[in-house]
Design a protein around this motif. Structure first.
Motif, mmCIF file in Angstrom:
data_model
loop_
_atom_site.group_PDB
_atom_site.id
_atom_site.type_symbol
_atom_site.label_atom_id
_atom_site.label_comp_id
_atom_site.label_asym_id
_atom_site.label_seq_id
_atom_site.Cartn_x
_atom_site.Cartn_y
_atom_site.Cartn_z
ATOM 1 N N THR A 3 0.830 -1.198 0.000
ATOM 2 C CA THR A 3 0.000 0.000 0.000
ATOM 3 C C THR A 3 0.865 1.249 0.000
ATOM 4 N N LYS A 43 -3.244 16.690 2.578
ATOM 5 C CA LYS A 43 -4.468 15.967 2.205
ATOM 6 C C LYS A 43 -4.929 16.371 0.810
ATOM 7 N N LYS A 47 -5.435 14.007 -2.327
ATOM 8 C CA LYS A 47 -6.688 13.987 -3.085
ATOM 9 C C LYS A 47 -6.387 14.080 -4.572
ATOM 10 N N SER A 52 -7.699 7.520 -1.799
ATOM 11 C CA SER A 52 -9.048 7.426 -1.258
ATOM 12 C C SER A 52 -9.244 8.335 -0.044
ATOM 13 N N GLY A 53 -10.383 9.010 -0.025
ATOM 14 C CA GLY A 53 -10.718 9.882 1.094
ATOM 15 C C GLY A 53 -10.730 9.154 2.422
ATOM 16 N N PHE A 54 -11.066 7.880 2.385
ATOM 17 C CA PHE A 54 -11.128 7.072 3.598
ATOM 18 C C PHE A 54 -9.782 7.005 4.312
ATOM 19 N N ILE A 55 -8.689 6.904 3.550
ATOM 20 C CA ILE A 55 -7.367 6.765 4.177
ATOM 21 C C ILE A 55 -6.509 8.023 4.088
ATOM 22 N N ARG A 56 -7.012 9.069 3.435
ATOM 23 C CA ARG A 56 -6.218 10.276 3.205
ATOM 24 C C ARG A 56 -5.663 10.879 4.495
#
Length: 89
Positions: A3, A43, A47, A52-56
């Protein structure tokens, strides 16, 4: 690819495809012009790199944790350059 490697690759692609130099990328994301990237500015970079916004938020915190050498909770140009140099290897 881990990742971390995937995220760093996306950042590299963003910078090389949309900016002439890393300095230009840094200046673009340094919205307040204070010569550092805050967590919110990082951030925004993430973006734009399609993270992904979930892990940003987690990734932004980890980037600061990993590259903030002077402990000010922000990324200055030297720290950003060190990160880019590492990504580019």
């Amino acid at each position: 690819m881990s990742t971390k490697e995937t995220i760093l690759k996306k950042i590299e692609i963003l910078i090389t495809n949309h900016f002439k130099t890393p300095e230009e990328a840094f200046a673009f994301f340094d919205k307040d012009g204070n010569k550092t990237l805050s967590i919110s500015e990082i951030k925004e970079l993430l973006k734009q790199a399609e993270i992904s916004g979930f892990i940003r938020g987690i990734v932004a915190s980890k980037l600061i944790e990993g590259y903030d050498k002077d402990g000010d909770k922000q990324i200055n140009w030297a720290e950003f350059k060190a990160a880019i140099d590492e990504i580019s290897k």
